[in-house]
Write an enzyme that holds these catalytic residues in place. Structure first.
Site, PDB file in Angstrom:
ATOM      1  N   LYS A 243       0.839  -1.199   0.000  1.00 29.50           N
ATOM      2  CA  LYS A 243       0.000   0.000   0.000  1.00 29.50           C
ATOM      3  C   LYS A 243       0.875   1.250   0.000  1.00 29.50           C
ATOM      4  CE  LYS A 243      -3.906  -2.110   0.062  1.00 29.50           C
ATOM      5  NZ  LYS A 243      -4.669  -2.142  -1.208  1.00 29.50           N
ATOM      6  N   ILE A 245       2.349   4.470   1.314  1.00 29.99           N
ATOM      7  CA  ILE A 245       2.535   5.077   2.639  1.00 29.99           C
ATOM      8  C   ILE A 245       2.062   6.528   2.554  1.00 29.99           C
ATOM      9  CG2 ILE A 245       4.226   5.787   4.371  1.00 29.99           C
ATOM     10  CD1 ILE A 245       3.869   2.772   4.270  1.00 29.99           C
ATOM     11  N   HIS A 261      12.835  -3.218  -2.862  1.00 28.65           N
ATOM     12  CA  HIS A 261      12.116  -3.458  -4.117  1.00 28.65           C
ATOM     13  C   HIS A 261      12.920  -4.491  -4.909  1.00 28.65           C
ATOM     14  CE1 HIS A 261       9.569  -2.545  -7.584  1.00 28.65           C
ATOM     15  NE2 HIS A 261      10.659  -2.571  -8.299  1.00 28.65           N
ATOM     16  N   ASP A 302       8.512   4.015  -5.075  1.00 25.13           N
ATOM     17  CA  ASP A 302       9.854   3.652  -5.590  1.00 25.13           C
ATOM     18  C   ASP A 302      10.657   4.810  -6.143  1.00 25.13           C
ATOM     19  OD1 ASP A 302       8.225   0.761  -6.991  1.00 25.13           O
ATOM     20  OD2 ASP A 302       9.033   1.095  -4.983  1.00 25.13           O
TER      21      ASP A 302
HETATM   22  N1  LIG Z   1       4.872   6.363  -0.301  1.00 22.05           N
HETATM   23  C1  LIG Z   1       5.385   5.151  -0.645  1.00 22.05           C
HETATM   24  N2  LIG Z   1       4.712   4.034  -0.327  1.00 22.05           N
HETATM   25  C2  LIG Z   1       5.221   2.812  -0.667  1.00 22.05           C
HETATM   26  C3  LIG Z   1       6.418   2.709  -1.388  1.00 22.05           C
HETATM   27  C4  LIG Z   1       7.115   3.917  -1.720  1.00 22.05           C
HETATM   28  O1  LIG Z   1       8.213   3.882  -2.325  1.00 22.05           O
HETATM   29  N3  LIG Z   1       6.561   5.105  -1.329  1.00 22.05           N
HETATM   30  N4  LIG Z   1       6.900   1.462  -1.772  1.00 22.05           N
HETATM   31  C5  LIG Z   1       5.891   0.412  -1.802  1.00 22.05           C
HETATM   32  C6  LIG Z   1       6.423  -0.933  -2.138  1.00 22.05           C
HETATM   33  N5  LIG Z   1       6.348  -1.109  -3.578  1.00 22.05           N
HETATM   34  C7  LIG Z   1       7.511  -1.278  -4.253  1.00 22.05           C
HETATM   35  O2  LIG Z   1       8.605  -1.434  -3.688  1.00 22.05           O
HETATM   36  C8  LIG Z   1       5.098  -1.087  -4.270  1.00 22.05           C
HETATM   37  C9  LIG Z   1       3.996  -1.668  -3.679  1.00 22.05           C
HETATM   38  C10 LIG Z   1       2.766  -1.669  -4.341  1.00 22.05           C
HETATM   39  C11 LIG Z   1       2.643  -1.094  -5.590  1.00 22.05           C
HETATM   40  C12 LIG Z   1       1.300  -1.076  -6.255  1.00 22.05           C
HETATM   41  O3  LIG Z   1       1.196  -0.798  -7.426  1.00 22.05           O
HETATM   42  N6  LIG Z   1       0.241  -1.365  -5.463  1.00 22.05           N
HETATM   43  C13 LIG Z   1      -1.097  -1.471  -6.016  1.00 22.05           C
HETATM   44  C14 LIG Z   1      -2.033  -2.130  -5.012  1.00 22.05           C
HETATM   45  C15 LIG Z   1      -1.579  -3.581  -4.762  1.00 22.05           C
HETATM   46  C16 LIG Z   1      -2.504  -4.266  -3.760  1.00 22.05           C
HETATM   47  O4  LIG Z   1      -3.173  -3.577  -2.966  1.00 22.05           O
HETATM   48  O5  LIG Z   1      -2.524  -5.516  -3.787  1.00 22.05           O
HETATM   49  C17 LIG Z   1      -1.662  -0.094  -6.333  1.00 22.05           C
HETATM   50  O6  LIG Z   1      -1.318   0.876  -5.618  1.00 22.05           O
HETATM   51  O7  LIG Z   1      -2.478  -0.050  -7.233  1.00 22.05           O
HETATM   52  C18 LIG Z   1       3.733  -0.533  -6.197  1.00 22.05           C
HETATM   53  C19 LIG Z   1       4.979  -0.537  -5.552  1.00 22.05           C
HETATM   54  C20 LIG Z   1       5.108   0.382  -0.521  1.00 22.05           C
HETATM   55  N7  LIG Z   1       4.558   1.701  -0.288  1.00 22.05           N
HETATM   56  N1  GAR Z   2       7.223  -3.406  -4.846  1.00 18.00           N
HETATM   57  C1  GAR Z   2       7.229  -4.096  -3.613  1.00 18.00           C
HETATM   58  C2  GAR Z   2       7.653  -5.526  -3.796  1.00 18.00           C
HETATM   59  O1  GAR Z   2       7.397  -6.124  -4.832  1.00 18.00           O
HETATM   60  N2  GAR Z   2       8.321  -6.068  -2.777  1.00 18.00           N
HETATM   61  C3  GAR Z   2       8.795  -7.417  -2.855  1.00 18.00           C
HETATM   62  O2  GAR Z   2       7.836  -8.281  -2.256  1.00 18.00           O
HETATM   63  C4  GAR Z   2       8.543  -9.435  -1.787  1.00 18.00           C
HETATM   64  C5  GAR Z   2       8.117  -9.683  -0.368  1.00 18.00           C
HETATM   65  O3  GAR Z   2       8.645 -10.908   0.054  1.00 18.00           O
HETATM   66  P1  GAR Z   2       8.561 -11.281   1.626  1.00 18.00           P
HETATM   67  O4  GAR Z   2       7.159 -10.967   2.085  1.00 18.00           O
HETATM   68  O5  GAR Z   2       8.871 -12.748   1.646  1.00 18.00           O
HETATM   69  O6  GAR Z   2       9.600 -10.446   2.340  1.00 18.00           O
HETATM   70  C6  GAR Z   2      10.043  -9.111  -1.884  1.00 18.00           C
HETATM   71  O7  GAR Z   2      10.620  -9.739  -3.004  1.00 18.00           O
HETATM   72  C7  GAR Z   2      10.060  -7.623  -2.053  1.00 18.00           C
HETATM   73  O8  GAR Z   2      11.181  -7.159  -2.765  1.00 18.00           O
END
Ligand SMILES: Nc1nc2c(c(=O)[nH]1)N[C@@H](CN(C=O)c1ccc(C(=O)N[C@@H](CCC(=O)O)C(=O)O)cc1)CN2
Ligand code: GAR
Length: 367
Positions: A243, A245, A261, A302
């Site tokens: 989600k 943040i 990531h 990201d």
């Molecule tokens: N403010 C921030 N919040 C989050 C970040 C960040 O960099 N800034 N990183 C993410 C983790 N992440 C990649 O590393 C990431 C997680 C989720 C998504 C995404 O597209 N999510 C979907 C919903 C997915 C679901 O609810 O199952 C969406 O938003 O449509 C992209 C990147 C964590 N938070």
């Molecule tokens: N963009 C966010 C994302 O894709 N994160 C990825 O989700 C997995 C979580 O594994 P885990 O729950 O076993 O730690 C990890 O591979 C992490 O890099």
């Protein structure tokens, strides 16, 4: 001259004459190059508690646990206490459910039952105690400075949405003592995910955020900030949290939220890039390399400043699952190393805003 000093030090080593060695070092201190040689020996030679007075330029050790490191300072500190000690750390019992911060919310699961104090018996380690800048006692020439500097143990919150293998790696590093911090609370948007299950089995409170659609109760972003403040959380670690943040949390924890990531950002990041989707996109692109990125979190997915990366090959016949497994293995190691550095206060910021990790072995080098 170097040969003479070397064989003198070898003789001293054999006779374990620490005081004479200290005098030799003191003499050698008069010349930078000879001092370095003698200190290398001194570092190897010491195997008992010893207070060596090093005259001349001061050496300031930075307490980083078993590995010693020097940072050369021109300060007037004429000496350093080199202390070896075996220790066993007993943490006070984790707060029982009654002493948890008074959180009136259905969204915070507080495990029942008593908590056993975490005990980590340290092996024999050499702690370099350097004079803290705030110490009042100005050392007199030739006196041993005894000013232990301790880096405060950090309090961590981990955010997950899935299996939580990165969370487990971090928690295990904390339990074995390599990580100078404790995971005090887990936050998840999926209360039945593997990470939440692991937390419950290990006595770690679970906070639901954000609430699922349609659920009546739930924490608002400001409630979450208040809750994390009550736990006195220093750093937030996102580990497979899916989600966005909210800005309130970003503002409340400036330069204190990390995310891992599974690609080499800025490639293959942003909305829609998570889990297997990332690895499929990497393979489809023809990229020959991939790997995990750990970055500080800002308001967008990201795009925060990159702190650390590891590279793995993408093989011609890789499936997304095979690539995911190769990347995940590196993630587990990289995240633990990065959080260890964070807890030891070895993360520094370059003037252009890029974060760097100071090497544990040599503070003048960066990882
Ligand atoms: N403010 C921030 N919040 C989050 C970040 C960040 O960099 N800034 N990183 C993410 C983790 N992440 C990649 O590393 C990431 C997680 C989720 C998504 C995404 O597209 N999510 C979907 C919903 C997915 C679901 O609810 O199952 C969406 O938003 O449509 C992209 C990147 C964590 N938070
Ligand atoms: N963009 C966010 C994302 O894709 N994160 C990825 O989700 C997995 C979580 O594994 P885990 O729950 O076993 O730690 C990890 O591979 C992490 O890099």
């Amino acid at each position: 001259m170097l040969d003479i000093l070397t064989c003198v030090l070898e003789i001293l080593k054999s006779h374990r004459s620490i005081l004479v060695l200290g005098l030799v070092v003191a003499v050698a201190n008069s010349c930078d190059f000879l001092r370095d040689v003698s200190l290398r020996y001194l570092d190897k030679f010491l195997d008992t508690s010893a207070h060596i007075t090093l005259s001349g330029r001061a050496y300031c050790g930075v307490p980083v646990g078993p590995l010693n490191q020097f940072c050369l300072k021109s300060s007037s500190v004429p000496s350093i206490a080199i202390v070896k000690q075996s220790f066993s750390l007993k943490f006070p019992p984790l707060p029982s459910s009654s002493s948890y911060p008074s959180i009136q919310s259905k969204n915070v699961e507080v495990p029942c039952g008593a908590f056993h104090p975490i005990s980590i018996s340290g092996s024999r380690r050499r702690l370099w105690c350097s004079r803290s800048s705030s110490s009042s006692a100005e050392p007199k020439e030739g006196h041993t400075v005894r000013a232990p500097v301790t880096v405060r143990r950090k309090k961590l919150a981990v955010f997950v949405s899935g299996g939580g293998s990165n969370f487990r790696s971090i928690h295990e590093a904390s339990k074995r003592g390599s990580l100078h911090g404790d995971v005090l609370v887990l936050v998840t948007d999926k209360s039945e995910c593997g990470g939440a299950e692991y937390a419950r089995n290990n006595g770690i409170p679970v906070i639901l955020f954000p609430k699922a659609k349609g659920e009546p109760n739930g924490l608002s972003p400001s409630d979450l900030v208040d809750t994390l403040r009550k736990f006195e959380v220093d750093f937030i670690l996102l580990a497979g949290y899916l989600k966005l943040i909210p800005a309130e949390l970003i503002r409340a924890y400036e330069r204190s939220i990390l995310n891992i990531h599974p690609s080499l950002l800025p490639a293959f990041g942003g909305k829609g890039y998570y889990g297997m989707k990332v690895h499929k996109a990497v393979i489809a692109s023809g990229a020959r390399f991939s790997g995990p990125t750990i970055h500080f979190v800002d308001e967008h997915y990201d795009t925060g400043r990159i702190l650390a990366q590891r590279v793995v090959p993408v093989l011609a016949n890789d499936t997304a699952q095979e690539l995911a497994a190769r990347v995940l293995k590196e993630e587990h190691q990289l995240y633990v190393e990065v959080v260890e550095a964070l807890c030891e206060e070895r993360v520094v910021w370059r003037e252009d805003g890029v974060p760097l990790i100071r090497s544990k072995e040599n503070p003048n080098k960066f990882c």
